[in-house]
Write an enzyme that holds these catalytic residues in place. Structure first.
Site: not given
Ligand code: 5GP
Ligand code: ZN
Length: 136
Positions: A32, A88, A95, A101, A103
């Site tokens: 991440d 999420n 999300q 995805h 985590h």
């Molecule tokens: P969500 O909030 O949708 O459950 O998690 C999205 C996750 O994606 C976040 O933890 C954020 O740091 C990660 N993320 C967003 N954009 C990128 C990216 O371009 N590359 C990587 N490796 N992680 C990302």
């Protein structure tokens, strides 16, 4: 299955670079970019499913098996003290990237992170009513 506007599809496709920990025919596991702790990673199906509701059953089974495998490897290598799986679905649930995805979050004693919620105070009747809504 790909969404041209999806950042995780672009990562899966190699159009955006990432630090990859694992890859097979159906998944990539990447670090991440905004980690909660050292080693915070994401399991991404290569196909674009927006969320858990769109994820096919066989992929749901496989993602949990992969999470277990990664948790063992990461715990061994990072010597973390605990491990959170977080997933999420929908803006209301936090999300921010709408490509399914999971985590993988290694936890360390005293790491200062909290993944918690404020407890509601519900009566036994209210709990019973909720049980009925869900199960009937
Ligand atoms: P969500 O909030 O949708 O459950 O998690 C999205 C996750 O994606 C976040 O933890 C954020 O740091 C990660 N993320 C967003 N954009 C990128 C990216 O371009 N590359 C990587 N490796 N992680 C990302
Ligand atoms: Zn996508």
């Amino acid at each position: 299955m790909r969404d041209d506007n999806c950042i995780f599809c672009k990562i899966v496709n190699g159009d955006i670079p990432s630090k990859m920990l694992y890859e097979d025919g159906e998944f990539k596991v990447i670090l991440d970019l905004g980690p909660a702790t050292k080693g915070h990673a994401l399991i991404l199906p290569k196909n674009h499913y927006r969320n858990l509701y769109e994820l096919p059953d066989d992929m749901a089974s496989k993602v949990m098996l992969l999470a277990k495998k990664m948790a063992f490897q990461m715990t061994d290598k990072l010597e973390c003290d605990g491990f959170n799986l977080v997933q999420n679905n929908g803006e209301a649930a936090g999300q921010t990237v709408f490509h399914f995805h999971l985590h993988l979050i290694p936890r360390y004693n005293g790491d200062g992170q909290t993944l918690g919620w404020k407890e509601l105070e519900l009566t036994a009747d209210e709990l019973e009513e909720i049980k009925k809504i869900i199960t009937e």
